[in-house]
Structures are given as C-alpha cells and as structure tokens.
Write an enzyme that holds these catalytic residues in place. Sequence first.
Site, PDB file in Angstrom:
ATOM      1  N   ARG A 123       0.807  -1.232   0.000  1.00 37.92           N
ATOM      2  CA  ARG A 123       0.000   0.000   0.000  1.00 37.92           C
ATOM      3  C   ARG A 123       0.837   1.277   0.000  1.00 37.92           C
ATOM      4  O   ARG A 123       0.367   2.340   0.392  1.00 37.92           O
ATOM      5  CB  ARG A 123      -0.995   0.008   1.176  1.00 37.92           C
ATOM      6  CG  ARG A 123      -2.017  -1.130   1.107  1.00 37.92           C
ATOM      7  CD  ARG A 123      -3.105  -0.960   2.158  1.00 37.92           C
ATOM      8  NE  ARG A 123      -4.104  -1.996   2.018  1.00 37.92           N
ATOM      9  CZ  ARG A 123      -4.061  -3.173   2.643  1.00 37.92           C
ATOM     10  NH1 ARG A 123      -3.031  -3.447   3.446  1.00 37.92           N
ATOM     11  NH2 ARG A 123      -5.013  -4.054   2.457  1.00 37.92           N
ATOM     12  N   LYS A 145       2.863  11.859 -10.267  1.00 40.19           N
ATOM     13  CA  LYS A 145       1.958  11.096 -11.125  1.00 40.19           C
ATOM     14  C   LYS A 145       2.646   9.802 -11.538  1.00 40.19           C
ATOM     15  O   LYS A 145       3.755   9.819 -12.067  1.00 40.19           O
ATOM     16  CB  LYS A 145       1.576  11.887 -12.374  1.00 40.19           C
ATOM     17  CG  LYS A 145       0.448  12.873 -12.181  1.00 40.19           C
ATOM     18  CD  LYS A 145       0.042  13.413 -13.539  1.00 40.19           C
ATOM     19  CE  LYS A 145      -1.133  14.358 -13.422  1.00 40.19           C
ATOM     20  NZ  LYS A 145      -1.543  14.862 -14.759  1.00 40.19           N
ATOM     21  N   GLU A 187       8.134  19.576 -23.556  1.00 40.11           N
ATOM     22  CA  GLU A 187       7.550  19.829 -22.238  1.00 40.11           C
ATOM     23  C   GLU A 187       8.054  21.146 -21.646  1.00 40.11           C
ATOM     24  O   GLU A 187       7.359  21.798 -20.878  1.00 40.11           O
ATOM     25  CB  GLU A 187       7.849  18.669 -21.296  1.00 40.11           C
ATOM     26  CG  GLU A 187       7.024  17.415 -21.553  1.00 40.11           C
ATOM     27  CD  GLU A 187       5.563  17.562 -21.138  1.00 40.11           C
ATOM     28  OE1 GLU A 187       5.210  18.582 -20.510  1.00 40.11           O
ATOM     29  OE2 GLU A 187       4.770  16.666 -21.458  1.00 40.11           O
ATOM     30  N   LYS A 229       6.657  23.924 -12.389  1.00 38.06           N
ATOM     31  CA  LYS A 229       5.802  22.784 -12.087  1.00 38.06           C
ATOM     32  C   LYS A 229       5.716  22.540 -10.586  1.00 38.06           C
ATOM     33  O   LYS A 229       4.646  22.194 -10.074  1.00 38.06           O
ATOM     34  CB  LYS A 229       6.310  21.531 -12.790  1.00 38.06           C
ATOM     35  CG  LYS A 229       5.375  20.331 -12.569  1.00 38.06           C
ATOM     36  CD  LYS A 229       5.691  19.145 -13.440  1.00 38.06           C
ATOM     37  CE  LYS A 229       4.654  18.030 -13.221  1.00 38.06           C
ATOM     38  NZ  LYS A 229       4.907  16.848 -14.060  1.00 38.06           N
ATOM     39  N   GLU A 239      -4.503  17.462  -8.887  1.00 39.28           N
ATOM     40  CA  GLU A 239      -5.106  17.933 -10.129  1.00 39.28           C
ATOM     41  C   GLU A 239      -6.608  18.186 -10.008  1.00 39.28           C
ATOM     42  O   GLU A 239      -7.405  17.719 -10.831  1.00 39.28           O
ATOM     43  CB  GLU A 239      -4.809  16.930 -11.260  1.00 39.28           C
ATOM     44  CG  GLU A 239      -4.889  17.556 -12.645  1.00 39.28           C
ATOM     45  CD  GLU A 239      -4.392  16.626 -13.733  1.00 39.28           C
ATOM     46  OE1 GLU A 239      -5.214  16.176 -14.539  1.00 39.28           O
ATOM     47  OE2 GLU A 239      -3.177  16.361 -13.767  1.00 39.28           O
ATOM     48  N   ARG A 243      -3.502  22.357 -11.639  1.00 44.28           N
ATOM     49  CA  ARG A 243      -2.538  21.401 -12.190  1.00 44.28           C
ATOM     50  C   ARG A 243      -2.989  20.828 -13.521  1.00 44.28           C
ATOM     51  O   ARG A 243      -2.161  20.425 -14.341  1.00 44.28           O
ATOM     52  CB  ARG A 243      -2.272  20.270 -11.187  1.00 44.28           C
ATOM     53  CG  ARG A 243      -1.163  19.336 -11.647  1.00 44.28           C
ATOM     54  CD  ARG A 243      -0.716  18.345 -10.596  1.00 44.28           C
ATOM     55  NE  ARG A 243       0.320  17.484 -11.143  1.00 44.28           N
ATOM     56  CZ  ARG A 243       0.943  16.511 -10.462  1.00 44.28           C
ATOM     57  NH1 ARG A 243       0.635  16.305  -9.191  1.00 44.28           N
ATOM     58  NH2 ARG A 243       1.860  15.780 -11.040  1.00 44.28           N
ATOM     59  N   ASN A 247      -1.613  19.956 -18.666  1.00 44.09           N
ATOM     60  CA  ASN A 247      -1.956  18.997 -19.717  1.00 44.09           C
ATOM     61  C   ASN A 247      -2.249  19.658 -21.061  1.00 44.09           C
ATOM     62  O   ASN A 247      -2.838  19.022 -21.940  1.00 44.09           O
ATOM     63  CB  ASN A 247      -3.168  18.164 -19.277  1.00 44.09           C
ATOM     64  CG  ASN A 247      -2.832  17.220 -18.147  1.00 44.09           C
ATOM     65  OD1 ASN A 247      -1.969  16.366 -18.261  1.00 44.09           O
ATOM     66  ND2 ASN A 247      -3.507  17.396 -17.019  1.00 44.09           N
ATOM     67  N   HIS A 250      -2.086  17.596 -24.239  1.00 44.54           N
ATOM     68  CA  HIS A 250      -1.974  16.179 -23.910  1.00 44.54           C
ATOM     69  C   HIS A 250      -3.168  15.352 -24.389  1.00 44.54           C
ATOM     70  O   HIS A 250      -3.005  14.188 -24.732  1.00 44.54           O
ATOM     71  CB  HIS A 250      -1.780  15.990 -22.403  1.00 44.54           C
ATOM     72  CG  HIS A 250      -0.367  16.231 -21.962  1.00 44.54           C
ATOM     73  ND1 HIS A 250       0.264  17.435 -22.169  1.00 44.54           N
ATOM     74  CD2 HIS A 250       0.534  15.438 -21.329  1.00 44.54           C
ATOM     75  CE1 HIS A 250       1.498  17.367 -21.676  1.00 44.54           C
ATOM     76  NE2 HIS A 250       1.688  16.168 -21.177  1.00 44.54           N
ATOM     77  N   HIS A 254      -2.008  12.429 -26.498  1.00 42.37           N
ATOM     78  CA  HIS A 254      -2.197  11.033 -26.100  1.00 42.37           C
ATOM     79  C   HIS A 254      -2.974  10.262 -27.161  1.00 42.37           C
ATOM     80  O   HIS A 254      -2.713   9.072 -27.403  1.00 42.37           O
ATOM     81  CB  HIS A 254      -2.924  10.966 -24.753  1.00 42.37           C
ATOM     82  CG  HIS A 254      -2.058  11.320 -23.590  1.00 42.37           C
ATOM     83  ND1 HIS A 254      -2.549  11.490 -22.314  1.00 42.37           N
ATOM     84  CD2 HIS A 254      -0.727  11.531 -23.495  1.00 42.37           C
ATOM     85  CE1 HIS A 254      -1.557  11.797 -21.498  1.00 42.37           C
ATOM     86  NE2 HIS A 254      -0.445  11.830 -22.192  1.00 42.37           N
ATOM     87  N   HIS A 267       6.422  10.634 -26.736  1.00 40.44           N
ATOM     88  CA  HIS A 267       5.464  11.425 -25.959  1.00 40.44           C
ATOM     89  C   HIS A 267       5.645  12.923 -26.203  1.00 40.44           C
ATOM     90  O   HIS A 267       4.677  13.646 -26.454  1.00 40.44           O
ATOM     91  CB  HIS A 267       5.615  11.114 -24.474  1.00 40.44           C
ATOM     92  CG  HIS A 267       4.779  11.999 -23.597  1.00 40.44           C
ATOM     93  ND1 HIS A 267       3.399  11.973 -23.606  1.00 40.44           N
ATOM     94  CD2 HIS A 267       5.128  12.966 -22.701  1.00 40.44           C
ATOM     95  CE1 HIS A 267       2.929  12.872 -22.753  1.00 40.44           C
ATOM     96  NE2 HIS A 267       3.955  13.484 -22.195  1.00 40.44           N
TER      97      HIS A 267
END
Length: 364
Positions: A123, A145, A187, A229, A239, A243, A247, A250, A254, A267
């Site tokens: 966990r 992330k 980025e 960031k 997010e 935040r 993206n 993205h 994606h 990417h």
Amino acid sequence: MNASSPTTIDVTLGERSYPVWIGRGLLGDSTRWRARLRGRHALVVSNTTVAPLYLERVAQGLAGLAWASFQLDDGEAHKSFANVERVLEALAKLGATRDACVIALGGGVVGDLAGFSAACWMRGIDFIQMPTTLLAMVDSSVGGKTGVNLPAGKNLVGAFHQPRAVVADIDTLATLPDREYRAGLAEVVKGAAIGDEPFFAWLEAHADALAARDEAAVIEAIARKVAYKAGVVARDETEQGERALLNLGHTFGHALETAGRYTTLLHGEGVAVGMLLAARLSERLDMSAAADTARLQRLLVRIGLPVAIPPGMDAEQLLALMRLDKKNTAGTLRLILWCGIGKAEIVAGVNENDVLAVLREATA
C-alpha cells in the site's frame, strides 16, 4: 557544475516535501541521495538501454544494502500491468519490507511504472526518481503522477505517489539520442506556453543554444520548468484545478500516441503536435490570436519538433480516442486551451464539431 553544487528546487508538500537536484555527477554522489533511503532494501527499476550505461554508478551507492535490479525492455509499449506484476514479484523475491525503496533509473516509462509499483507494494513504499531523459527531468519525474497504459488509452490507470527525491544528473543526456532530447524540449515549451510568457521569450532567444545542448542553457531550462511545475504541484497536488493546465496539448497528444500504437510518436512529439492543435482550436474559438499560434509553431520548428499529424491517421479515430481522456467529465470533452502565450484555462463542454474540424484540417 559538479556534484557538490547542484541546482536545488524544493517541491513543498508538508511532510512529503522533497528536493529536485539538477547538475552533473549526481548519480555517483551517493552521499546525497542515499540519505533519502530509510530501510535496508532497494530495487532499482531500469530498462535495457539505460541500465548498461548507468546502473553501476547507482550500485556503488547501494553498497551494504540488500538490493536488486529489474530491467524492462525500452519503450512506451512496455508501461503495462504485466511489467508492474514483474516488478512486484521482484520486490517479493527481495523480501522488501515497508521501509524499502524503489529507485527509478530511466525515462518517463520507467519512472511512471516504478512509481506505480511502489505505490502498490504494501500500500505504498518510498521511491526515488533518477530521470535519464530530458523529458523525465522536466516533467514526469516531478509531481508524483505514476501509472500504466491500457490498450484503450495512455495512463488510464495510476496513482498519485510522490518520490522521496529527484536526482536529475545531466551527464545522462550525453547518451540521449537527438530525437528524444528534442522531445523533452516540448515539455519545456509547454510550461512556458501555459504560465510564463517571459520564459517563452527566453526560449525563443536561446532556441539555438538549447538545440545545441549548451550546458548552461539546458540547466537553466530544466530549473525554470521544474520550478514552475513545483509551484503548481504545491498548490494543486491531485489535479483538482490548476494542475490540469499542465496537460495543454496532452488530450490531442495522447490520442496521437495511442493511434500510432506508441511507436509512431514519442510522448514529447505528441505533446508538440497536440499543443499546436490546441492552439488552433483556441484560435477557432476566438480565445487566442493567430499570431500566438504562429509564434508557437516557429519555436517548435526551431528546436526540431514535429508540428503535423503523422500521415494515415484518421480525424474521427483521434476524436474517439480523445473521448477516453481522464480529464473529460459527464461525457463531454474537457480540454486545456489557451488565451495567448503564458495563459491557459480549462474549458469544459467543448463542442466536438469544432475539435473534429481542427483534426480534419490537420489530417487533410
């Protein structure tokens, strides 16, 4: 620049705060990063490209610990549940306890998968990011992330799990292919495009130096992007609002990556094309000016990034993939668009016909 004087940026999250160290010789500077390990077990997760180059430097700093390494094949296609299971089995074989640490030595794929595995083991155990690509240094290694891909889409499964430290040793960029290096610059441009117009102007002024991998320019670019960031993550870790602005491009990107089965575009290349598509959509919706779109395109071209959808991709297929994006709500598209350089916003309920028109124009 040497290992004794790296640039340090702190990600401030209370008890889970951590440093980002940027400089040369940091992988071998174990007196710095080993202090972040709290137990006696460590698993180094890397890939078959990076491990032969840099694993030995990290191994020297793990002397006296019970440690092992696990290597993925290289590439986005290997960021899968099957490999998460293999990492967890490696932790079990090691006898890793709750104070164990996973060390992610590689690019964004390694960092995402290793971090997600660390979040799952008992966990949640510690992990340290040791990014070896520019893309990972400026983006995926910072902010917690983690996740894996499904055939249906990228990063659909994951967890927020902050690292104990980020060790960005720019010596590793010396072995990074030009294409991957340029993908990392996407980025950097994105961060400036959404929240820092002076930084965008700095990138325009230093585009040639960055393309040539000038050390001072590279360190400055990494530090400015990470600092931006880090501030966003400190204000909105999971997010819920601001935040999400990170993206930009993205959702388009994606979809492009998925349509290309993660082999057509890297990417960062997907983000570059995606940003330009988002800019064109913003322009279509009268949110931004054509001059801003042109300025973005010029900068992307100058640093050697693609600005067009690869041949053979279908507008309707790309839209269908965009519908699976995690940012969408209530069955409607929720996109990050911009209001000119340095200003972005979250736009819910975007009309699919407008998106499709932009995609059709770009795939014509």
